[in-house]
Write a protein that holds these residues in place. Structure first.
Motif, PDB file in Angstrom:
ATOM      1  N   UNK A 107      15.073   1.994 -31.149  1.00  0.00           N
ATOM      2  CA  UNK A 107      15.729   2.450 -29.927  1.00  0.00           C
ATOM      3  C   UNK A 107      14.718   3.133 -29.021  1.00  0.00           C
ATOM      4  N   UNK A 108      14.946   3.009 -27.724  1.00  0.00           N
ATOM      5  CA  UNK A 108      14.109   3.698 -26.742  1.00  0.00           C
ATOM      6  C   UNK A 108      14.680   5.107 -26.584  1.00  0.00           C
ATOM      7  N   UNK A 109      13.896   6.113 -27.024  1.00  0.00           N
ATOM      8  CA  UNK A 109      14.363   7.496 -27.008  1.00  0.00           C
ATOM      9  C   UNK A 109      13.283   8.435 -26.487  1.00  0.00           C
ATOM     10  N   UNK A 110      13.712   9.607 -26.028  1.00  0.00           N
ATOM     11  CA  UNK A 110      12.815  10.704 -25.649  1.00  0.00           C
ATOM     12  C   UNK A 110      13.392  11.962 -26.283  1.00  0.00           C
ATOM     13  N   UNK A 111      12.567  12.694 -27.015  1.00  0.00           N
ATOM     14  CA  UNK A 111      13.024  13.916 -27.669  1.00  0.00           C
ATOM     15  C   UNK A 111      12.685  15.141 -26.844  1.00  0.00           C
ATOM     16  N   UNK A 112      13.552  16.143 -26.912  1.00  0.00           N
ATOM     17  CA  UNK A 112      13.321  17.422 -26.259  1.00  0.00           C
ATOM     18  C   UNK A 112      12.191  18.130 -27.015  1.00  0.00           C
ATOM     19  N   UNK A 113      11.234  18.695 -26.284  1.00  0.00           N
ATOM     20  CA  UNK A 113      10.093  19.359 -26.919  1.00  0.00           C
ATOM     21  C   UNK A 113      10.478  20.633 -27.663  1.00  0.00           C
ATOM     22  N   UNK A 114      11.561  21.284 -27.250  1.00  0.00           N
ATOM     23  CA  UNK A 114      11.916  22.580 -27.832  1.00  0.00           C
ATOM     24  C   UNK A 114      13.081  22.509 -28.800  1.00  0.00           C
ATOM     25  N   UNK A 115      13.902  21.505 -28.681  1.00  0.00           N
ATOM     26  CA  UNK A 115      15.095  21.388 -29.517  1.00  0.00           C
ATOM     27  C   UNK A 115      15.108  20.006 -30.160  1.00  0.00           C
ATOM     28  N   UNK A 116      14.734  19.915 -31.440  1.00  0.00           N
ATOM     29  CA  UNK A 116      14.591  18.605 -32.073  1.00  0.00           C
ATOM     30  C   UNK A 116      15.891  17.805 -32.189  1.00  0.00           C
ATOM     31  N   UNK A 117      17.045  18.471 -32.128  1.00  0.00           N
ATOM     32  CA  UNK A 117      18.302  17.724 -32.234  1.00  0.00           C
ATOM     33  C   UNK A 117      18.906  17.434 -30.852  1.00  0.00           C
ATOM     34  N   UNK A 118      18.021  17.296 -29.853  1.00  0.00           N
ATOM     35  CA  UNK A 118      18.406  16.860 -28.508  1.00  0.00           C
ATOM     36  C   UNK A 118      17.505  15.696 -28.138  1.00  0.00           C
ATOM     37  N   UNK A 119      18.123  14.598 -27.715  1.00  0.00           N
ATOM     38  CA  UNK A 119      17.317  13.444 -27.301  1.00  0.00           C
ATOM     39  C   UNK A 119      18.031  12.656 -26.223  1.00  0.00           C
ATOM     40  N   UNK A 120      17.236  11.903 -25.480  1.00  0.00           N
ATOM     41  CA  UNK A 120      17.772  10.923 -24.535  1.00  0.00           C
ATOM     42  C   UNK A 120      17.574   9.556 -25.168  1.00  0.00           C
ATOM     43  N   UNK A 121      18.591   8.717 -25.051  1.00  0.00           N
ATOM     44  CA  UNK A 121      18.514   7.379 -25.624  1.00  0.00           C
ATOM     45  C   UNK A 121      18.976   6.369 -24.579  1.00  0.00           C
ATOM     46  N   UNK A 122      18.339   5.230 -24.568  1.00  0.00           N
ATOM     47  CA  UNK A 122      18.786   4.174 -23.667  1.00  0.00           C
ATOM     48  C   UNK A 122      20.218   3.815 -24.056  1.00  0.00           C
ATOM     49  N   UNK A 123      21.102   3.791 -23.101  1.00  0.00           N
ATOM     50  CA  UNK A 123      22.530   3.600 -23.365  1.00  0.00           C
ATOM     51  C   UNK A 123      22.817   2.343 -24.173  1.00  0.00           C
ATOM     52  N   UNK A 124      22.074   1.280 -23.929  1.00  0.00           N
ATOM     53  CA  UNK A 124      22.321   0.040 -24.668  1.00  0.00           C
ATOM     54  C   UNK A 124      21.921   0.152 -26.146  1.00  0.00           C
ATOM     55  N   UNK A 125      21.137   1.172 -26.507  1.00  0.00           N
ATOM     56  CA  UNK A 125      20.731   1.374 -27.904  1.00  0.00           C
ATOM     57  C   UNK A 125      21.668   2.323 -28.650  1.00  0.00           C
ATOM     58  N   UNK A 126      22.606   2.926 -27.949  1.00  0.00           N
ATOM     59  CA  UNK A 126      23.440   3.989 -28.525  1.00  0.00           C
ATOM     60  C   UNK A 126      24.265   3.511 -29.725  1.00  0.00           C
ATOM     61  N   UNK A 127      24.924   2.372 -29.625  1.00  0.00           N
ATOM     62  CA  UNK A 127      25.789   1.893 -30.719  1.00  0.00           C
ATOM     63  C   UNK A 127      24.981   1.628 -31.988  1.00  0.00           C
ATOM     64  N   UNK A 128      23.846   0.940 -31.854  1.00  0.00           N
ATOM     65  CA  UNK A 128      23.058   0.649 -33.059  1.00  0.00           C
ATOM     66  C   UNK A 128      22.410   1.921 -33.616  1.00  0.00           C
ATOM     67  N   UNK A 129      22.102   2.893 -32.742  1.00  0.00           N
ATOM     68  CA  UNK A 129      21.592   4.178 -33.202  1.00  0.00           C
ATOM     69  C   UNK A 129      22.633   4.879 -34.069  1.00  0.00           C
ATOM     70  N   UNK A 130      23.888   4.941 -33.599  1.00  0.00           N
ATOM     71  CA  UNK A 130      24.941   5.600 -34.371  1.00  0.00           C
ATOM     72  C   UNK A 130      25.202   4.874 -35.687  1.00  0.00           C
ATOM     73  N   UNK A 131      25.111   3.544 -35.686  1.00  0.00           N
ATOM     74  CA  UNK A 131      25.258   2.802 -36.946  1.00  0.00           C
ATOM     75  C   UNK A 131      24.149   3.172 -37.925  1.00  0.00           C
ATOM     76  N   UNK A 132      22.914   3.239 -37.435  1.00  0.00           N
ATOM     77  CA  UNK A 132      21.783   3.605 -38.291  1.00  0.00           C
ATOM     78  C   UNK A 132      21.890   5.041 -38.771  1.00  0.00           C
TER      79      UNK A 132
END
Length: 139
Positions: A107-132
């Motif tokens: 998935x195409x993602x960008x992580x927040x530098x200060x909060x590891x459990x915050x990320x931006x994900x390309x919307x089209x990758x969201x479903x397969x990310x949640x499955x994984x």
């Protein structure tokens, strides 16, 4: 596969998948701009986690995750997670799990530098990310 399903207003749908609880804030929601910033999304995540756990006891042992469409960049969604209420520590394994799930499905993602459990994900990758993520956290 959603087990427990409860609506919170017209913008949030809370679903218990087994290894975590999540809510989606869809594009076009009237409150989307209010929660566009990750810090506000984390606050909402904690609030919904507490509210959901008040009605569903099992949920207190599960992490809570929210994915929200990004109004200024519709190709991306912001994903945030908070640890289970039953965990005393603020340290969360979710950042590592998010990274592993994103890597697993490329998935195409960008992580927040200060909060590891915050990320931006390309919307089209969201479903397969949640499955994984589900597969990763079940094992």
């Amino acid at each position: 596969s959603s087990g427990i399903n409860a609506e919170y207003g017209d913008m949030k749908q809370v679903v218990c998948t087994g290894p975590f609880v999540y809510a989606l804030i869809q594009d076009g929601s009237t409150e989307l701009e209010t929660f566009a910033h990750p810090a506000r999304l984390i606050q909402l995540c904690r609030y919904l986690c507490e509210a959901y756990c008040a009605t569903t006891r099992k949920a207190a042992t599960l992490p809570f995750i929210i994915a929200a469409a990004q109004p200024l960049d519709p190709d991306y969604s912001c994903v945030v997670g908070v640890p289970p209420l039953s965990v005393d520590s603020n340290k969360s394994y979710l950042g590592r799990a998010f990274q592993q799930a994103a890597d697993r499905v490329e998935a195409v993602v960008e992580f927040d530098d200060f909060e590891p459990s915050v990320m931006r994900i390309r919307s089209e990758d969201k479903a397969k990310f949640f499955d994984a993520l589900t597969a990763l956290l079940v094992t």
